[in-house]
Design a protein around this motif. Structure first.
Motif, PDB file in Angstrom:
ATOM      1  N   ASN A   1       0.815  -1.205   0.000  1.00 49.12           N
ATOM      2  CA  ASN A   1       0.000   0.000   0.000  1.00 49.12           C
ATOM      3  C   ASN A   1       0.855   1.265   0.000  1.00 49.12           C
ATOM      4  OD1 ASN A   1       0.121  -1.354   2.892  1.00 49.12           O
ATOM      5  ND2 ASN A   1       0.299   0.855   3.185  1.00 49.12           N
ATOM      6  N   VAL A   2       0.182   2.400  -0.076  1.00 52.19           N
ATOM      7  CA  VAL A   2       0.868   3.674   0.089  1.00 52.19           C
ATOM      8  C   VAL A   2       0.800   4.076   1.559  1.00 52.19           C
ATOM      9  CG1 VAL A   2       0.335   4.430  -2.252  1.00 52.19           C
ATOM     10  CG2 VAL A   2      -1.185   5.074  -0.361  1.00 52.19           C
ATOM     11  N   VAL A   3       1.776   4.829   2.011  1.00 48.85           N
ATOM     12  CA  VAL A   3       1.779   5.411   3.353  1.00 48.85           C
ATOM     13  C   VAL A   3       1.999   6.908   3.179  1.00 48.85           C
ATOM     14  CG1 VAL A   3       2.920   5.494   5.599  1.00 48.85           C
ATOM     15  CG2 VAL A   3       2.667   3.302   4.411  1.00 48.85           C
ATOM     16  N   ASP A   4       1.020   7.694   3.588  1.00 47.78           N
ATOM     17  CA  ASP A   4       1.047   9.142   3.405  1.00 47.78           C
ATOM     18  C   ASP A   4       1.253   9.488   1.935  1.00 47.78           C
ATOM     19  OD1 ASP A   4       0.784  11.724   4.321  1.00 47.78           O
ATOM     20  OD2 ASP A   4       2.908  11.968   4.791  1.00 47.78           O
ATOM     21  N   GLY A   5       0.594   8.717   1.064  1.00 48.87           N
ATOM     22  CA  GLY A   5       0.610   9.005  -0.362  1.00 48.87           C
ATOM     23  C   GLY A   5       1.788   8.442  -1.133  1.00 48.87           C
ATOM     24  N   VAL A   6       2.723   7.778  -0.451  1.00 47.65           N
ATOM     25  CA  VAL A   6       3.915   7.239  -1.111  1.00 47.65           C
ATOM     26  C   VAL A   6       3.915   5.712  -0.990  1.00 47.65           C
ATOM     27  CG1 VAL A   6       6.444   7.259  -1.195  1.00 47.65           C
ATOM     28  CG2 VAL A   6       5.186   9.326  -0.509  1.00 47.65           C
ATOM     29  N   PRO A   7       4.137   4.982  -2.087  1.00 48.25           N
ATOM     30  CA  PRO A   7       4.188   3.518  -1.993  1.00 48.25           C
ATOM     31  C   PRO A   7       5.215   3.067  -0.953  1.00 48.25           C
ATOM     32  CG  PRO A   7       4.116   4.194  -4.287  1.00 48.25           C
ATOM     33  CD  PRO A   7       4.285   5.444  -3.481  1.00 48.25           C
ATOM     34  N   ALA A   8       4.818   2.140  -0.084  1.00 47.64           N
ATOM     35  CA  ALA A   8       5.686   1.701   1.002  1.00 47.64           C
ATOM     36  C   ALA A   8       7.017   1.167   0.497  1.00 47.64           C
ATOM     37  CB  ALA A   8       4.971   0.636   1.836  1.00 47.64           C
TER      38      ALA A   8
END
Length: 253
Positions: free
Chosen positions: A238-245
């Motif tokens: 997933n993304v975290v704060d809009g950035v892919p993990a």
């Protein structure tokens, strides 16, 4: 291997060899099946040639010691640096002996029993030749619509943390002596981070939460697993704060 030896190997490796170590393939790439019968689907477009397979770093899906030994022997014949393959599998709730799913194990609140389960799993998996298990999954899950909820140990961050450490201890024992203990398996805590909070419970969907929520509820279980000595960490999808993990510099560091 001593640090000096590792640094010497790294200094000698080409970029292609370093990238190859990050590649994981199925056993069929080492058993001649790619040249037998008709290949369908996108296999050809993937460009996985024999040269590529000879640089790969790990194998996922082997189930017997005999198969792994055969693959390893053939692989090392063409390995320039002699770096052996690592054999990995999803040993999530038992190997030969099948235990209740992690969600049910979490419902027992019995961390000692969870550690014993992981210990038995490690003994059986290593006897078959495996070296790494993709477990424990410590993602906090509070949406029953998510299809992987059964692989978690529940919706409480404290319980998740306790279970995470128990699984790691059971799999690895003393993490500093893992290389010498052939009845223990390296743990891989997953999925870093917040994978269980996908919007609407949809697999691989966006994760959007506040930093307070991330730190207070979702990160503690990963921290507990790492403090218990987990040898590997798997990034999330997933993304975290809009950035892919997988490409999130802040998250990885």
């Amino acid at each position: 291997m001593k640090r000096a030896g590792l640094e010497a190997i790294l200094a000698d490796m080409t970029i292609s060899e370093k990238v190859g170590q990050l590649l994981q393939l199925a056993p069929m790439f080492y058993k001649g099946t790619l040249t037998e019968g008709e290949i369908t689907g996108p296999m050809a477009e993937m460009g996985i040639t024999q040269e590529v397979s000879e640089r790969a770093g790990s194998v996922l899906g082997s189930a017997t010691a005999a198969e792994m030994i055969a693959i390893q022997e053939e692989y090392l014949k063409t390995s320039r640096l002699g770096i052996p393959l690592i054999f990995m599998a999803d040993v999530v709730h038992g190997y030969k002996t099948i235990f209740p799913i992690p969600l049910a194990i979490g419902a027992t609140w019995d961390v000692a029993l969870a550690e014993r389960m992981a210990d038995i799993s490690a003994r059986e998996a290593t006897a078959a030749g495996l070296q790494v298990t993709f477990s424990p999954m410590v993602d906090l899950v509070r949406d029953p619509r998510w299809g992987r909820v059964m692989e978690s140990t529940g919706e409480d961050s404290y319980l998740n943390s306790e279970m995470a450490a128990s699984f790691v201890r059971g799999y690895q024992g003393d993490a500093t002596k893992l290389a010498e203990n052939h009845e223990k398996i390296a743990a891989c805590v997953k999925h870093f981070a917040a994978y269980g909070a996908a919007e609407a419970g949809r697999e691989y969907n966006t994760v959007d939460m506040s930093m307070r929520e991330l730190y207070q509820h979702y990160l503690p279980a990963y921290e507990a697993a790492i403090r218990a000595g987990s040898k590997l960490v798997m990034t999330a999808f997933n993304v975290v704060d809009g950035v892919p993990a997988t490409g999130n510099e802040w998250l990885m560091r």
